[in-house]
Design an enzyme around this catalytic site. Structure first.
Site, PDB file in Angstrom:
ATOM      1  N   HIS A   6     -12.978  -2.754   1.260  1.00  0.00           N
ATOM      2  CA  HIS A   6     -13.810  -1.691   1.835  1.00  0.00           C
ATOM      3  C   HIS A   6     -14.525  -0.366   1.180  1.00  0.00           C
ATOM      4  CE1 HIS A   6     -11.943  -2.055   5.834  1.00  0.00           C
ATOM      5  NE2 HIS A   6     -13.408  -1.605   6.668  1.00  0.00           N
ATOM      6  N   ASP A  31      -7.244   2.696  -8.360  1.00  0.00           N
ATOM      7  CA  ASP A  31      -7.754   3.916  -8.243  1.00  0.00           C
ATOM      8  C   ASP A  31      -8.286   4.164 -10.048  1.00  0.00           C
ATOM      9  OD1 ASP A  31      -6.955   5.195  -5.958  1.00  0.00           O
ATOM     10  OD2 ASP A  31      -5.157   5.367  -6.181  1.00  0.00           O
ATOM     11  N   ASP A  37     -14.836  -1.158  -9.814  1.00  0.00           N
ATOM     12  CA  ASP A  37     -16.883  -0.367 -10.507  1.00  0.00           C
ATOM     13  C   ASP A  37     -16.239   0.369 -11.463  1.00  0.00           C
ATOM     14  OD1 ASP A  37     -15.288   1.549  -8.684  1.00  0.00           O
ATOM     15  OD2 ASP A  37     -16.756   1.721  -6.999  1.00  0.00           O
ATOM     16  N   LYS A  39      -9.032  10.964 -15.960  1.00  0.00           N
ATOM     17  CA  LYS A  39      -8.663  12.086 -16.904  1.00  0.00           C
ATOM     18  C   LYS A  39      -7.613  10.881 -17.818  1.00  0.00           C
ATOM     19  CE  LYS A  39      -9.244  16.424 -14.556  1.00  0.00           C
ATOM     20  NZ  LYS A  39      -8.656  16.933 -13.693  1.00  0.00           N
ATOM     21  N   GLU A  85     -15.217  -1.399  -2.152  1.00  0.00           N
ATOM     22  CA  GLU A  85     -16.407  -3.244  -2.490  1.00  0.00           C
ATOM     23  C   GLU A  85     -17.909  -3.144  -1.712  1.00  0.00           C
ATOM     24  OE1 GLU A  85     -17.328  -7.454  -1.336  1.00  0.00           O
ATOM     25  OE2 GLU A  85     -18.203  -7.400  -3.738  1.00  0.00           O
ATOM     26  N   GLU A 127       0.786  -0.769   0.087  1.00  0.00           N
ATOM     27  CA  GLU A 127      -0.010  -0.165   0.262  1.00  0.00           C
ATOM     28  C   GLU A 127       0.185   1.320  -0.056  1.00  0.00           C
ATOM     29  OE1 GLU A 127      -2.780   0.852  -0.366  1.00  0.00           O
ATOM     30  OE2 GLU A 127      -2.561   2.658   0.073  1.00  0.00           O
TER      31      GLU A 127
HETATM   32  C1  LIG Z   1      -9.270   3.022  -4.165  1.00  0.00           C
HETATM   33  S1  LIG Z   1      -8.214   2.452  -2.876  1.00  0.00           S
HETATM   34  C2  LIG Z   1      -9.131   0.410  -3.190  1.00  0.00           C
HETATM   35  C3  LIG Z   1      -8.488   0.384  -1.953  1.00  0.00           C
HETATM   36  C4  LIG Z   1      -9.105  -1.548  -1.183  1.00  0.00           C
HETATM   37  N1  LIG Z   1      -8.335  -1.982  -2.473  1.00  0.00           N
HETATM   38  C5  LIG Z   1     -10.178  -1.291  -1.755  1.00  0.00           C
HETATM   39  O1  LIG Z   1     -10.856  -2.180  -2.179  1.00  0.00           O
HETATM   40  O2  LIG Z   1     -11.070  -1.386   0.013  1.00  0.00           O
HETATM   41  C6  LIG Z   1      -6.885   1.932  -4.158  1.00  0.00           C
HETATM   42  C7  LIG Z   1      -5.495   1.775  -3.193  1.00  0.00           C
HETATM   43  O3  LIG Z   1      -4.232   1.604  -3.753  1.00  0.00           O
HETATM   44  C8  LIG Z   1      -3.641   2.267  -3.336  1.00  0.00           C
HETATM   45  N2  LIG Z   1      -2.327   2.562  -4.587  1.00  0.00           N
HETATM   46  C9  LIG Z   1      -2.342   3.071  -5.336  1.00  0.00           C
HETATM   47  N3  LIG Z   1      -1.212   2.948  -5.933  1.00  0.00           N
HETATM   48  C10 LIG Z   1      -0.710   2.089  -5.343  1.00  0.00           C
HETATM   49  C11 LIG Z   1       0.059   1.617  -5.905  1.00  0.00           C
HETATM   50  N4  LIG Z   1       1.488   2.178  -7.101  1.00  0.00           N
HETATM   51  N5  LIG Z   1       0.683   0.677  -5.545  1.00  0.00           N
HETATM   52  C12 LIG Z   1       0.948   0.356  -3.532  1.00  0.00           C
HETATM   53  N6  LIG Z   1      -0.926   0.711  -3.854  1.00  0.00           N
HETATM   54  C13 LIG Z   1      -1.285   1.746  -4.483  1.00  0.00           C
HETATM   55  C14 LIG Z   1      -4.308   3.291  -2.840  1.00  0.00           C
HETATM   56  O4  LIG Z   1      -2.869   4.405  -2.084  1.00  0.00           O
HETATM   57  C15 LIG Z   1      -5.438   3.275  -2.407  1.00  0.00           C
HETATM   58  O5  LIG Z   1      -5.532   3.133  -0.685  1.00  0.00           O
END
Ligand SMILES: C[S@@+](CC[C@H](N)C(=O)[O-])C[C@H]1O[C@@H](n2cnc3c(N)ncnc32)[C@H](O)[C@@H]1O
Length: 216
Positions: free
Chosen positions: A194, A119, A155, A123, A196, A69
């Site tokens: 979370h 994420d 999603d 854009k 989901e 993370e």
């Molecule tokens: C939208 S959240 C989803 C979190 C979790 N997987 C969930 O479904 O509840 C995406 C997560 O990926 C992490 N993240 C983004 N790019 C990353 C990377 N290159 N390496 C590790 N984590 C990353 C973000 O900090 C964020 O906590």
């Protein structure tokens, strides 16, 4: 949608077995180097608040789970969950998963890679920042053992479609996408992650697939 605030781990909670920064890691990430055994290793990229790694490592003690993370406070929060129940088969890395997939994990060594609700980077000019991109798909394919699984849930329809197309084009050895089912939740945290939970509680459709890497 904004994220809810995090509970701070207690100051006397020992995270030394459950949280590692990238500069403290062994050169090769494996079950042997991280957990001192040969159990199958599953990697989660972007663990967020750690619901998946906590539940999966609890229900599957014969496998090891490594969460990566990039946001330090989330990595710490997830590690604290593991530390509180003294999990012996799961740990968090605080840092960027991409170089680890590229350089630190031996080819054919992973049982599974999990990417849940990455994420979206809506854009067009930001799309190259997506955690699932051409390079990371090549890397994760390399890291999986034959028969190993890649789980991808989102999603964001556009992210889902782009990724399925990209895999078919550059990584056909992953095979065809296999739909995964929504599981009825029996309590408030009975979701894979979370995000989901949040999507389902807001009636947002979720696209769930897995791939199983072909033997040859
Ligand atoms: C939208 S959240 C989803 C979190 C979790 N997987 C969930 O479904 O509840 C995406 C997560 O990926 C992490 N993240 C983004 N790019 C990353 C990377 N290159 N390496 C590790 N984590 C990353 C973000 O900090 C964020 O906590």
């Amino acid at each position: 949608m904004p994220r809810s605030s995090l509970r701070r781990p207690g100051q006397d909670l020992d995270l030394s077995k459950h949280l590692c920064d990238t500069d403290q890691l062994p050169n090769d990430l494996s079950s042997n180097s991280l957990f001192g055994n040969q159990h199958p290793l599953e990697l989660e990229v972007g663990s967020g608040k750690g619901l998946f790694i906590d539940n999966a490592s609890l229900t599957n003690p014969a496998h090891n789970f490594l969460g990566v993370e990039i946001i330090a406070k989330y990595a710490k929060h997830s590690a604290a969950k593991l530390a509180r129940r003294q999990a012996t088969n799961a740990m968090m890395i605080s840092g960027n998963a991409e170089p680890l997939l590229a350089k630190s994990i031996a080819g054919g060594s992973l049982e599974a890679v999990h990417v849940y609700f990455p994420d979206p980077w809506w854009k067009k000019r930001h799309r190259k920042r997506r955690v699932l991109n051409e390079q990371s798909i090549v890397n994760l394919t390399r890291c999986l053992r034959p028969g190993g699984r890649f789980h991808f849930w989102t999603d964001v329809l556009d992210y889902f479609e782009d990724t399925v197309e990209l895999i078919a084009e550059i990584s056909p050895i992953l095979g065809v996408p296999i739909p995964e089912d929504e599981i009825a939740a029996t309590h408030d945290l009975d979701y894979r992650t979370h995000f989901e939970r949040r999507s389902r509680q807001n009636s947002i459709p979720v696209y769930r697939i897995r791939y199983e890497k072909r033997q040859t």
